[in-house]
Design an enzyme around this catalytic site. Structure first.
Site, PDB file in Angstrom:
ATOM      1  N   GLU A   1      58.695 111.027  72.002  1.00 21.33           N
ATOM      2  CA  GLU A   1      57.582 112.178  72.541  1.00 21.33           C
ATOM      3  C   GLU A   1      58.168 112.355  73.894  1.00 21.33           C
ATOM      4  O   GLU A   1      58.068 113.740  74.382  1.00 21.33           O
ATOM      5  CB  GLU A   1      56.042 111.594  72.621  1.00 21.33           C
ATOM      6  CG  GLU A   1      55.191 112.586  72.844  1.00 21.33           C
ATOM      7  CD  GLU A   1      53.939 112.190  72.874  1.00 21.33           C
ATOM      8  OE1 GLU A   1      53.088 112.824  73.500  1.00 21.33           O
ATOM      9  OE2 GLU A   1      53.635 110.929  72.819  1.00 21.33           O
ATOM     10  N   ASP A   2      58.414 111.626  74.700  1.00 18.69           N
ATOM     11  CA  ASP A   2      58.626 111.777  76.116  1.00 18.69           C
ATOM     12  C   ASP A   2      60.119 111.894  76.641  1.00 18.69           C
ATOM     13  O   ASP A   2      60.281 112.350  77.693  1.00 18.69           O
ATOM     14  CB  ASP A   2      57.907 110.438  77.111  1.00 18.69           C
ATOM     15  CG  ASP A   2      56.479 110.378  76.771  1.00 18.69           C
ATOM     16  OD1 ASP A   2      56.052 111.357  76.527  1.00 18.69           O
ATOM     17  OD2 ASP A   2      55.870 109.543  77.213  1.00 18.69           O
TER      18      ASP A   2
END
Length: 734
Positions: A90-91
């Site tokens: 996600e990051d």
């Protein structure tokens, strides 16, 4: 950051990583260590430029989550690796799911995918975002239950490190935790984590309450330790004589559960009697577990008198979370009730580590309750009729509900939530049985379908081919499964009737020289004050919209000009009312948002806020802003589900307006008590008594008083004065 700082931080990261390896409760193989090391390296690289709100390097978060997964829940290397990687995809743009799968294998990738899905759930503003997210989160359960476990650990660490956030953000996250994550942890059997989530939730939703109870527990800690020592001393000799290998521990009740007791029983902190439990954990092989538990039970009850109503035997029939223990409440030294929990080491590990410990002990023992729970959940998720908020509420009903155990005619044991009816029992056997239920016998006697079942009942369902569910059944069914099946059956039936209704309507309108098309359908929906065309067709189908009513519709249509004039004549009356409202509302004393604007609002009926209460505004769809007290029973659900509709609100000068509040009193009846009460009320300035009712029952008296006050301070003062009256025991605001 200077080079020295960077070196310091790197040393701290390395230390945190070493601690993680140290706590992994299983002896890790070389391959396991390699897997965890690799996951750690990828996480460090992916998060290298990220910092948390508090300013520390982001990598500390995944390490902390992995440590919780290893230490508190006792999961294996696969889960520890997945926890380290849970935010990577996600990051960081440098890592895709395919990269994770290639490096760490399918299982880790699947868990990381599940966690990424939960984090990036769409934020649809029209549905309650939280509830919808929750439903999607549960859908990942059938990918892998470990997804949810790591998500709970992730939430726990976020809650532990929330101090540097804005207070409205803290409140939103805390409400959501109490609404969704604590019940989930409870259901997966993570009782320690559930308690910590609840306590932290309370810390941010009601900080004053939390701090007060927290400080009181701290003050009484020494005394509590001494008490548990004294309690243990009495039974130790007898336990030793039997050659038992055991450990006695004390455990204070969580702040949240003490708060819940105080509210439920309307008592102060000092009046909550079982503030702590004593645990006796004994060593035993599987074959002798039950025998030894009851042996310890008999030793404890030889020395202390048990409360017969408070025996909980979860050894003979474990909870559906897999929890096993024997709970007894006994009268301990100094006349205090003490809850004693008797568990073997195996039971204790299942109680503390929940689902993970289950797997460790599962070989060859009874079917795993969690698996059956996940199957049931699957069903609920697949029947998509209910909207998300209903779904969460239904889910929670089945979650926290105490269980009862009933027998089938053949003598098999079924567990159902407390309050279940024969109809719930029928659907728990099979959907077909539920759909065809004609009646039920409990312990050989015919009972209504709304009859509440009790533990130990033997239930027989009578079926008939010609029966089908009707809408009354929704009043009788309490479990999510039964309700969703009944709803979908009623919907199908309604659709069939509506199809016929549409044809009947087409014929009838033809005689009235009106075509059935979108325009005329919409006009009829408005004319008959309905919501959808399905409602319209259904009502024509069952005959509740008849010829006469359709003629009225036809004439109103041809007479549009007249109705226009009529509406013009009617309008002024509405306007007068608006003016009237304005005169009384000139002294509004509530302001909203940071700008402290004055807006129109309504006080909600569920908690009747009055000036001076801590309140918030909630933007409803049809009724504008509704004002709720912060400790309103519905506040948690609203703050968690519809955070984007919550508005800050506070009272300003409220000297002009008056508000109704209700007070209940209870105590010991004595001569002149009512006279004293009315005296106190009439001598309290600015308090107007609207109504008063008392009843006395064998020397105990209870009463309700409705008063009108200007604000909270006046009400508090009145309540304090009432408490001082001789014979009054409790004074509560409803």
């Amino acid at each position: 950051m200077t080079e020295v700082d960077i070196e310091k931080e790197n040393a701290a990261i390395a230390k945190a990583y070493k601690e993680l390896l140290k706590v992994s409760y299983q002896t890790l193989t070389v391959a396991d260590k390699k897997l965890i090391r690799q996951a750690f390296d990828v996480a460090v690289d992916a998060h290298k430029n990220q910092r948390r709100k508090s300013g520390e390097a982001y990598i500390f978060h995944p390490i902390a989550v992995a440590k919780l997964v290893a230490q508190e829940i006792g999961l294996d290397a696969t889960c520890i690796a997945a926890a380290l990687l849970h935010d990577v995809v996600e990051d960081s743009p440098d890592y895709t799911l395919a990269d994770i799968e290639e490096k760490f294998g399918k299982t880790v990738a699947r868990i990381v995918d599940g966690l990424t899905k939960i984090s990036s759930l769409s934020k649809e503003a029209d549905v309650s975002t939280q509830a919808e997210n929750f439903r999607k989160m549960l859908l990942t359960l059938n990918d892998d239950v470990r997804v949810i476990i790591i998500k709970i650990a992730d939430r726990l660490h976020n809650m532990q490190t929330m101090d540097s956030m804005r207070s409205d953000k803290q409140e939103k996250i805390a409400s959501e935790t109490l609404y969704i994550y604590a019940p989930l942890a409870h259901r997966i059997g993570l009782y320690n984590i559930k308690s910590e989530l609840e306590d932290l939730g309370l810390k941010y939703t009601e900080p004053e309450v939390y701090n007060e109870i927290h400080n009181k527990i701290k003050e009484s800690k020494e005394e509590q330790d001494a008490y548990i020592k004294a309690f243990a001393k009495v039974i130790q000799d007898s336990l030793d004589k039997e050659g038992l290998n055991y450990d006695i521990k004390g455990r204070p009740k969580s702040i949240y559960s003490i708060r819940r007791k105080m509210l439920k029983q309307g008592v102060s902190f000092d009046e909550v009697y079982d503030k702590f439990a004593v645990r006796i954990i004994y060593k035993s092989d599987f074959a002798n577990e039950k025998f030894l538990a009851w042996k310890i039970y008999s030793i404890v009850t030889d020395h202390f008198i048990p409360n017969p109503i408070r025996l909980r035997d979860w050894i003979s029939s474990p909870k559906s979370t897999g929890y096993e223990a024997l709970h007894i409440t006994v009268m301990g030294p100094k006349g205090r009730w003490v809850e004693v929990q008797i568990r073997s080491e195996r039971m204790n590990e299942i109680a503390e580590k929940g689902y993970a410990a289950h797997y460790k002990y599962k070989e060859g023992h009874a079917e795993d309750a969690l698996d059956t729970w996940i199957d049931k959940l699957q069903e609920a998720l697949e029947s998509n009729e209910t909207n998300a908020v209903d779904f969460v509420e239904q889910f929670k009903l089945n979650l926290y509900s105490k269980e009862i155990y009933v027998f089938t005619p053949k003598g098999d044991l079924k567990s159902l939530p407390k309050g279940a009816t024969p109809l719930d029992f029928a659907f728990s056997i099979h959907t077909e049985v539920g759909m065809k239920t004609r009646g039920a016998k409990v312990n050989g006697k015919l009972v209504p379908l709304s009859h509440e079942l009790q533990s130990g009942d033997q239930v027989e369902i009578l079926t008939s081919e010609s029966i089908k569910p009707n809408s009354n059944w929704l009043d009788y069914a309490t479990t999510a499964r039964a309700r969703s099946k009944i709803k979908s059956s009623l919907k199908d039936e309604k659709k069939e009737v509506a199809v016929e209704g549409k044809e009947i309507l087409r014929r009838k309108l033809k005689q009235l020289k009106i075509n059935l098309n979108e325009k005329s359908i919409n006009e009829m929906v408005v004319f008959f004050k309905l919501k959808t065309s399905l409602d319209l067709f259904y009502r024509v189908g069952i005959g509740s919209i008849d010829n006469a009513m359709l003629k009225d519709f036809a004439s109103s249509r041809s007479n549009a000009f007249m109705s226009y004039i009529k509406s013009k004549i009617r309008k002024p009356t509405v306007i007068q009312n608006i003016d009237k409202d304005e005169i009384t509302a000139n002294y509004d004393s509530l302001v909203f948002g940071k700008e402290e604007e004055k807006l129109d609002y309504k006080l909600s009926a569920c908690c009747n806020p009055i000036p001076g209460d801590d309140v918030f505004g909630f933007l409803t769809i049809n009724e504008g802003i509704k004002v709720h007290k912060k400790n309103c029973p519905n506040a948690l659900s609203l703050q968690s589900n519809y955070a984007y509709r919550i508005m800050q609100a506070k009272w300003i000068d409220s000297s002009q307006q008056e508000f109704a509040a209700q007070i209940t009193l209870s105590g010991i009846d004595n001569l002149g008590l009512v006279n004293n009460i009315t005296k106190v009320i009439s001598s309290n300035m600015h308090v107007n008594m609207k109504s008063i009712s008392f009843q006395s029952d064998d020397g105990v008296f209870s009463g309700k008083i409705n008063v009108v006050v200007k604000n909270n301070t006046m009400l508090k003062k009145l309540m304090e004065n009432l408490k001082k009256i001789n014979g009054i025991d409790k004074v509560l605001r409803v």
